[in-house]
Design an enzyme around this catalytic site. Structure first.
Site, PDB file in Angstrom:
ATOM      1  N   CYS A 320       0.823  -1.205   0.000  1.00  0.00           N
ATOM      2  CA  CYS A 320       0.000   0.000   0.000  1.00  0.00           C
ATOM      3  C   CYS A 320       0.858   1.255   0.000  1.00  0.00           C
ATOM      4  O   CYS A 320       0.335   2.365   0.090  1.00  0.00           O
ATOM      5  CB  CYS A 320      -0.940   0.000   1.208  1.00  0.00           C
ATOM      6  SG  CYS A 320      -0.097  -0.037   2.810  1.00  0.00           S
ATOM      7  N   GLU A 354      -1.783   1.185  -4.772  1.00  0.00           N
ATOM      8  CA  GLU A 354      -1.322  -0.115  -4.299  1.00  0.00           C
ATOM      9  C   GLU A 354      -0.568  -0.791  -5.436  1.00  0.00           C
ATOM     10  O   GLU A 354      -0.896  -0.604  -6.615  1.00  0.00           O
ATOM     11  CB  GLU A 354      -2.496  -0.992  -3.862  1.00  0.00           C
ATOM     12  CG  GLU A 354      -3.336  -0.374  -2.765  1.00  0.00           C
ATOM     13  CD  GLU A 354      -3.395  -1.205  -1.491  1.00  0.00           C
ATOM     14  OE1 GLU A 354      -3.011  -2.378  -1.533  1.00  0.00           O
ATOM     15  OE2 GLU A 354      -3.839  -0.663  -0.473  1.00  0.00           O
TER      16      GLU A 354
END
EC number: 2.1.1.35
Length: 362
Positions: A320, A354
């Site tokens: 992330c 991401e």
């Protein structure tokens, strides 16, 4: 995020800019072109959190610009949130305005919805909750068709269930998940399915074992377990561990051993630094690990966990925070190369992205 920041017409340009940034971050490691997975332009976010802002006798949903707490952005509809959240918002607002027991000292509202159509609403208060609140919350839950949870200092009252039920489909198979209130879940369900499908494909069919760190509620564990002989998965949150155990049993996935250890603790166990009672009955020496799968927090893997990952033939990494991903790859690049990489646009109209990489031993 304000409604003014949402620009569906400019979405493709924004996504291309993210892909260029990711390519720049991974270029020093000889990464192949990234597979890019886009998001729906609107109604993609399955959870949302709002503060309440009083104007006169009315309270309104509000958000604030980053770093600001005094100038609210009042929200009536929230186009990035799921259609279900947008439908619930005015009905909940009408309820707290009509029911003093619901509205008194209410300062924050959280919604959690799912692609499967389930919904949970959390109401946060600066006061203790009493029987009058519970009766009003029971009426509210029936009106909304959703579970309602009340939170005050150190207390929680649940009307209905303290989780939402989700179904995600990977490679034609439906996996069913319990998503607990207050625990992490992927906010963009459509992109989450794309992440799961990419990881499933990148791992491939294996006749050895998988080590998974940071497994959460088993989001990736369930589909990946169908690709390998056995899985040893770790997670530190008790709430997430309990949800993962339920999800494994509910889906009939029986080749996973789940232990409540941090990544750092498991590294110590595998290095023989010290034993852990929570590993009793698990013979680590009997595993034939070929792949390690990690989905770490924004800080990425710590140096010791990076050194642990170096032992594996394959490292499947969902990140992330591509900046910390790049820092981790820099530590691994002398033994591993990037075979595949991907960009997953979980957060349209923001700088967040991401990424996924499959690293294989040189």
């Amino acid at each position: 995020m304000s409604a003014q920041a949402i620009d569906p017409a400019g979405y493709t340009r924004q996504l291309n800019e993210k892909a260029a940034r990711l390519a720049e971050l991974l270029a020093p490691f000889g990464a192949p072109p990234a597979e890019v997975f886009d998001s729906p332009r609107e109604h993609y976010r399955l959870r949302a959190e709002f503060r309440l802002w009083r104007e006169g006798e009315q309270r309104h949903y509000a958000m604030f610009a980053p770093g600001g707490t005094h100038t609210p952005i009042l929200i009536e509809q929230f186009p990035i949130a799921s259609k279900q959240i947008n439908a619930l918002m005015p009905r909940l607002k009408a309820a707290w305005q009509a029911e003093p027991a619901l509205g008194f000292k209410l300062f924050q509202v959280e919604f959690l919805t799912t692609l499967a159509g389930d919904a949970m609403v959390t109401l946060c208060y600066h006061r203790a909750l009493d029987a009058e609140w519970e009766h009003a919350a029971q009426r509210l839950a029936a009106q909304l068709g959703a579970s309602v949870i009340g939170r005050s200092k150190g207390k929680r009252q649940v009307v209905g269930r303290d989780y939402a039920s989700e179904t995600l489909t990977v490679a034609g198979r439906a996996f069913h998940y319990r998503q607990p209130e207050g625990a992490f879940t992927q906010p963009n369900g459509q992109v989450c399915q794309k992440m799961l499908a990419w990881a499933f494909d990148a791992l491939g069919e294996r006749n050895d074992d998988l080590l998974e760190l940071y497994c959460g509620n088993g989001n990736f564990t369930l589909p990946l377990a169908t690709r390998v002989r056995r899985v040893l998965a770790t997670e530190i949150s008790k709430t997430s561990v309990n949800a993962a155990l339920h999800n494994l049993a509910h889906n009939g996935v029986d080749n996973v051993a789940l232990v409540r250890l941090s990544a750092e603790e498991l590294t110590q166990a595998l290095n023989g630094v010290r034993p852990f009672r929570r590993l009793e009955g698990i013979a680590l020496e009997h595993y034939d690990f070929g792949t390690i799968f990690v989905d770490p927090p924004r800080a990425g893997m710590d140096p010791d966990t990076c050194e642990l990952a170096r032992r594996f033939e394959r490292i499947l990494y969902i990140s992330c925070n591509p900046q910390t991903l790049a820092a981790n790859i820099a530590q691994l690049q002398d033994t591993h190369r990037i075979e595949r990489c991907a960009l997953f646009d979980q957060f349209p109209y923001t700088h967040h992205m991401e990424a996924g990489v499959m690293l294989v031993r040189r």
